[in-house]
Motif scaffolding. Structure first.
Motif, PDB file in Angstrom:
ATOM      1  N   MET A   1      -4.021 -53.734  10.102  1.00  0.00           N
ATOM      2  CA  MET A   1      -3.612 -52.235   9.504  1.00  0.00           C
ATOM      3  C   MET A   1      -4.730 -51.784   8.421  1.00  0.00           C
ATOM      4  SD  MET A   1      -1.917 -52.163   6.415  1.00  0.00           S
ATOM      5  CE  MET A   1      -2.095 -53.364   5.107  1.00  0.00           C
ATOM      6  N   PHE A   2      -4.821 -50.631   8.302  1.00  0.00           N
ATOM      7  CA  PHE A   2      -5.525 -49.781   7.285  1.00  0.00           C
ATOM      8  C   PHE A   2      -4.736 -48.646   7.133  1.00  0.00           C
ATOM      9  CE2 PHE A   2      -8.670 -46.661   5.835  1.00  0.00           C
ATOM     10  CZ  PHE A   2      -8.955 -47.365   4.640  1.00  0.00           C
ATOM     11  N   VAL A   3      -4.154 -48.656   5.775  1.00  0.00           N
ATOM     12  CA  VAL A   3      -3.223 -47.492   5.054  1.00  0.00           C
ATOM     13  C   VAL A   3      -3.894 -46.904   4.030  1.00  0.00           C
ATOM     14  CG1 VAL A   3      -1.057 -46.904   4.365  1.00  0.00           C
ATOM     15  CG2 VAL A   3      -1.331 -48.782   5.974  1.00  0.00           C
ATOM     16  N   SER A   4      -4.132 -45.954   4.177  1.00  0.00           N
ATOM     17  CA  SER A   4      -4.771 -44.888   2.946  1.00  0.00           C
ATOM     18  C   SER A   4      -3.961 -43.885   2.671  1.00  0.00           C
ATOM     19  CB  SER A   4      -6.162 -44.147   3.433  1.00  0.00           C
ATOM     20  OG  SER A   4      -6.652 -43.444   2.316  1.00  0.00           O
ATOM     21  N   PHE A   5      -3.537 -43.835   1.203  1.00  0.00           N
ATOM     22  CA  PHE A   5      -2.785 -42.472   0.448  1.00  0.00           C
ATOM     23  C   PHE A   5      -3.455 -41.786  -0.372  1.00  0.00           C
ATOM     24  CE2 PHE A   5      -0.014 -46.604   1.118  1.00  0.00           C
ATOM     25  CZ  PHE A   5       0.889 -46.101   1.887  1.00  0.00           C
ATOM     26  N   GLU A   6      -3.487 -40.622  -0.611  1.00  0.00           N
ATOM     27  CA  GLU A   6      -4.031 -39.655  -1.194  1.00  0.00           C
ATOM     28  C   GLU A   6      -3.697 -39.699  -2.511  1.00  0.00           C
ATOM     29  OE1 GLU A   6      -4.845 -34.779  -1.438  1.00  0.00           O
ATOM     30  OE2 GLU A   6      -3.778 -35.863   0.098  1.00  0.00           O
ATOM     31  N   ASN A   7      -4.571 -40.282  -3.415  1.00  0.00           N
ATOM     32  CA  ASN A   7      -4.341 -40.452  -4.946  1.00  0.00           C
ATOM     33  C   ASN A   7      -3.176 -41.004  -5.371  1.00  0.00           C
ATOM     34  OD1 ASN A   7      -6.552 -38.896  -5.181  1.00  0.00           O
ATOM     35  ND2 ASN A   7      -5.237 -36.782  -5.087  1.00  0.00           N
ATOM     36  N   ASN A   8      -2.961 -42.266  -4.327  1.00  0.00           N
ATOM     37  CA  ASN A   8      -1.747 -42.949  -4.485  1.00  0.00           C
ATOM     38  C   ASN A   8      -2.055 -44.469  -4.098  1.00  0.00           C
ATOM     39  OD1 ASN A   8       0.685 -44.186  -4.823  1.00  0.00           O
ATOM     40  ND2 ASN A   8       1.945 -42.745  -4.165  1.00  0.00           N
ATOM     41  N   THR A   9      -2.187 -45.452  -5.001  1.00  0.00           N
ATOM     42  CA  THR A   9      -2.606 -46.842  -4.635  1.00  0.00           C
ATOM     43  C   THR A   9      -1.201 -47.712  -5.059  1.00  0.00           C
ATOM     44  OG1 THR A   9      -3.877 -47.333  -6.540  1.00  0.00           O
ATOM     45  CG2 THR A   9      -4.709 -46.643  -4.287  1.00  0.00           C
ATOM     46  N   ASP A  10      -0.084 -47.247  -5.365  1.00  0.00           N
ATOM     47  CA  ASP A  10       1.217 -47.961  -5.937  1.00  0.00           C
ATOM     48  C   ASP A  10       1.520 -48.915  -4.803  1.00  0.00           C
ATOM     49  OD1 ASP A  10       3.158 -48.766  -7.151  1.00  0.00           O
ATOM     50  OD2 ASP A  10       4.264 -47.159  -7.162  1.00  0.00           O
ATOM     51  N   PRO A  11       1.784 -50.164  -5.289  1.00  0.00           N
ATOM     52  CA  PRO A  11       2.024 -51.367  -4.336  1.00  0.00           C
ATOM     53  C   PRO A  11       3.409 -50.890  -3.633  1.00  0.00           C
ATOM     54  CG  PRO A  11       1.068 -52.379  -6.473  1.00  0.00           C
ATOM     55  CD  PRO A  11       1.201 -50.804  -6.515  1.00  0.00           C
ATOM     56  N   MET A  12       4.403 -50.365  -4.461  1.00  0.00           N
ATOM     57  CA  MET A  12       5.644 -50.190  -4.027  1.00  0.00           C
ATOM     58  C   MET A  12       5.777 -49.079  -2.963  1.00  0.00           C
ATOM     59  SD  MET A  12       7.099 -52.589  -5.373  1.00  0.00           S
ATOM     60  CE  MET A  12       8.928 -52.155  -4.768  1.00  0.00           C
ATOM     61  N   HIS A  13       4.910 -48.013  -3.291  1.00  0.00           N
ATOM     62  CA  HIS A  13       4.691 -47.095  -2.075  1.00  0.00           C
ATOM     63  C   HIS A  13       4.150 -47.738  -0.750  1.00  0.00           C
ATOM     64  CE1 HIS A  13       4.616 -43.017  -0.594  1.00  0.00           C
ATOM     65  NE2 HIS A  13       3.190 -42.937  -0.515  1.00  0.00           N
ATOM     66  N   PHE A  14       3.108 -48.426  -0.889  1.00  0.00           N
ATOM     67  CA  PHE A  14       2.742 -49.209   0.277  1.00  0.00           C
ATOM     68  C   PHE A  14       3.726 -50.102   0.908  1.00  0.00           C
ATOM     69  CE2 PHE A  14       0.870 -53.158   1.873  1.00  0.00           C
ATOM     70  CZ  PHE A  14       0.286 -52.841   2.674  1.00  0.00           C
ATOM     71  N   LYS A  15       4.551 -50.688  -0.080  1.00  0.00           N
ATOM     72  CA  LYS A  15       5.492 -51.646   0.625  1.00  0.00           C
ATOM     73  C   LYS A  15       6.498 -50.582   1.330  1.00  0.00           C
ATOM     74  CE  LYS A  15       8.847 -55.118  -0.711  1.00  0.00           C
ATOM     75  NZ  LYS A  15       9.433 -55.973  -2.030  1.00  0.00           N
ATOM     76  N   SER A  16       6.944 -49.738   0.979  1.00  0.00           N
ATOM     77  CA  SER A  16       7.935 -48.857   1.389  1.00  0.00           C
ATOM     78  C   SER A  16       7.610 -48.457   2.784  1.00  0.00           C
ATOM     79  CB  SER A  16       8.492 -47.834   0.611  1.00  0.00           C
ATOM     80  OG  SER A  16       8.888 -47.966  -0.770  1.00  0.00           O
ATOM     81  N   PHE A  17       6.262 -48.041   3.080  1.00  0.00           N
ATOM     82  CA  PHE A  17       5.471 -47.478   4.053  1.00  0.00           C
ATOM     83  C   PHE A  17       5.792 -48.535   5.268  1.00  0.00           C
ATOM     84  CE2 PHE A  17       1.965 -46.922   6.717  1.00  0.00           C
ATOM     85  CZ  PHE A  17       2.376 -45.747   7.366  1.00  0.00           C
ATOM     86  N   ILE A  18       5.216 -49.874   4.813  1.00  0.00           N
ATOM     87  CA  ILE A  18       4.946 -50.800   5.772  1.00  0.00           C
ATOM     88  C   ILE A  18       6.332 -50.974   6.300  1.00  0.00           C
ATOM     89  CG2 ILE A  18       4.473 -53.306   5.905  1.00  0.00           C
ATOM     90  CD1 ILE A  18       2.078 -51.376   6.096  1.00  0.00           C
ATOM     91  N   HIS A  19       7.280 -51.382   5.418  1.00  0.00           N
ATOM     92  CA  HIS A  19       8.695 -51.603   6.106  1.00  0.00           C
ATOM     93  C   HIS A  19       9.324 -50.693   7.029  1.00  0.00           C
ATOM     94  CE1 HIS A  19      10.156 -55.062   3.787  1.00  0.00           C
ATOM     95  NE2 HIS A  19       9.187 -55.004   3.044  1.00  0.00           N
ATOM     96  N   ALA A  20       9.004 -49.081   6.636  1.00  0.00           N
ATOM     97  CA  ALA A  20       9.410 -48.229   7.576  1.00  0.00           C
ATOM     98  C   ALA A  20       8.731 -47.966   8.793  1.00  0.00           C
ATOM     99  CB  ALA A  20       9.401 -46.676   6.941  1.00  0.00           C
ATOM    100  N   PHE A  21       7.372 -48.453   8.681  1.00  0.00           N
ATOM    101  CA  PHE A  21       6.376 -48.598   9.795  1.00  0.00           C
ATOM    102  C   PHE A  21       6.693 -49.579  11.007  1.00  0.00           C
ATOM    103  CE2 PHE A  21       2.455 -48.886  12.473  1.00  0.00           C
ATOM    104  CZ  PHE A  21       2.247 -47.523  12.810  1.00  0.00           C
ATOM    105  N   GLY A  22       7.058 -50.599  10.257  1.00  0.00           N
ATOM    106  CA  GLY A  22       7.517 -52.234  10.801  1.00  0.00           C
ATOM    107  C   GLY A  22       8.906 -51.807  11.912  1.00  0.00           C
ATOM    108  N   GLY A  23       9.752 -51.005  11.056  1.00  0.00           N
ATOM    109  CA  GLY A  23      10.852 -50.849  11.962  1.00  0.00           C
ATOM    110  C   GLY A  23      10.855 -49.934  12.890  1.00  0.00           C
ATOM    111  N   LEU A  24       9.821 -49.060  12.689  1.00  0.00           N
ATOM    112  CA  LEU A  24       9.646 -48.041  13.719  1.00  0.00           C
ATOM    113  C   LEU A  24       8.885 -48.686  15.139  1.00  0.00           C
ATOM    114  CD1 LEU A  24       9.828 -44.853  14.611  1.00  0.00           C
ATOM    115  CD2 LEU A  24       7.351 -44.930  13.805  1.00  0.00           C
TER     116      LEU A  24
END
Length: 428
Positions: free
Chosen positions: A12-35
């Protein structure tokens, strides 16, 4: 869209615009993994256990590998549900699990960029072979069904790319005849809604399967050497099979933190001759929790040359909580990533090509290849010993406790003792 090869497991490669907060990345990964019904939630940079993926924090996002993730039907079902027709028509009608998962290689990719969702499935089909001769293939043979035009589209286009067929085997027939030639061995056909089509390709003459498809110009392999379960070394072998063109090479390898790397012993050889490390050689050690060891470099590999990279490691001591349930099997190491392109095809200065095309979904002159995944065995203690100690200890405690309880709770009948004593006195 760009269809790229995939390594063993999940990438996986995830890029956020002006945001590298680990918690933001963690929330996205959990949501995408469930999807997608996958274990992408183990891409957690805040934890480091036997299931954690290898994650690299980059300038504009995160790149990670999860080697033990396997693709199965529970991932294919939500993948098809993301499509407008949900597998009822269109190209998604060919995604049948029984046929798809019998192939030697298959991968699913989802790319989201600029408010556009791209989905692709890559599969390598092994045709029926008789006397090592390749006869032909059709959609119904490969996928067990013909393709059906999507009811949500006015027309659908099916494109056949035959440009990778070797020139000596370029004689073939395509049916039905309404498949027309576009250019450079690309063929296309239009499908109306609810119209089924079964495309078949038959080759003329004899075709040898090992030489049917053009091989890659650059080959890379990675393997581990040494004896014992504590120390060893990794070797990376990169070969430029092109006899005329020099290749621009980008290499990226992420090694879990449980391997203590000895980078000061690193050696690089070109055609069996020891050479210094290139200027763009980057080494990062996993010093803090969850951060992997990293090896990356850029260089120009001469034509018909072989590059060998070697470095040593020592395995860290692991507690029983850091081990998987099947500890004797070992740990899966993620594949290494290599991108290459002939120097003539690069439009940018190679010094500015740092990881361009490695992790980007946009078109790039660089071609990707991956190494094999490595299964590393760690020293495994006898996990039965704690249970043996517990059983012996509890047995001894129970024996001692039973005697204490018996002696403490035992009662005596004093009247019977006094009567027996009086009778003894009378007899005397």
């Amino acid at each position: 869209t760009v269809v790229n090869p995939a390594p063993f497991g999940a990438e996986m490669f995830v890029s956020f615009e002006n945001n590298t907060d680990p918690m933001h990345f963690k929330s996205f990964i959990h949501a995408f993994g469930g999807l997608t019904c996958s274990s992408l939630n183990f891409f957690d940079i805040t934890k480091d256990n036997y299931m954690s993926g290898t994650v690299k924090l980059m300038m504009d996002g995160y790149y990670g590998l999860l080697p033990q993730e396997a693709v199965c039907t529970e991932n294919l079902t939500p993948f098809k549900n993301l499509l407008p027709t949900r597998g009822k028509s269109g190209i998604s009608k060919l995604l049948r699990p029984l046929k798809l998962y019998q192939t030697p290689y298959h991968s699913m990719q989802i790319q989201y960029s600029n408010n556009m969702l791209y989905q692709s499935v890559i599969t390598v089909y092994d045709p029926k072979v008789r006397k090592h001769q390749y006869k032909g293939v059709s959609l119904s043979d490969m996928f067990g069904s013909s393709v059906k035009g999507s009811v949500l589209a006015e027309s659908s286009e099916l494109i056949l790319d035959m440009s990778q067929i070797a020139e000596e085997h370029a004689q073939y027939d395509i049916s039905p005849k309404k498949v027309f030639d576009m250019n450079d061995h690309h063929f296309a056909t239009l499908l109306s809604p609810n119209t089924s089509l079964d495309v078949s390709i038959s080759f003329k003459g004899k075709a040898n399967i090992p030489t049917l498809i053009k091989s890659s110009s650059v080959v890379v392999h990675r393997y581990q050497t040494g004896s014992g379960l504590v120390e060893g070394s990794f070797s990376v072998k990169i070969q430029n099979l092109n006899l005329d063109d020099d290749m621009y090479i980008q290499y990226l390898e992420l090694i879990p933190k449980k391997f203590r790397m000895y980078f000061h012993k690193m050696k690089m050889k070109l055609n069996d001759q020891l050479i210094p490390l290139p200027p763009d050689f980057t080494i990062r050690t996993g010093l803090h929790q969850g951060a992997p060891n990293e090896v990356s470099f850029n260089l120009i590999l001469p034509s018909n040359a072989t590059l060998l990279l070697q470095y040593s490691y020592e395995k860290e001591f692991l507690t029983f909580t850091d081990r998987p349930p099947d500890a004797d099997r070992g740990f899966d190491l993620p594949s290494s990533l290599l991108a290459y392109a002939p120097i003539e095809e690069l439009h940018l200065d190679p010094t500015l090509m740092q990881f361009i095309g490695l992790l980007d979904a946009a078109p790039s002159p660089l071609h990707r290849v991956y190494t094999e995944s490595i299964l590393a065995s760690f020293p495994t203690p006898d996990f039965s010993m704690p249970f043996n100690v517990i059983i012996i200890s509890t047995a001894l405690v129970s024996m001692f406790s039973s005697q204490v309880f018996v002696q403490t709770l035992k009662t005596y009948d004093e009247s019977s003792h006094s009567i027996s004593d009086d009778q003894d006195d009378d007899n005397e």
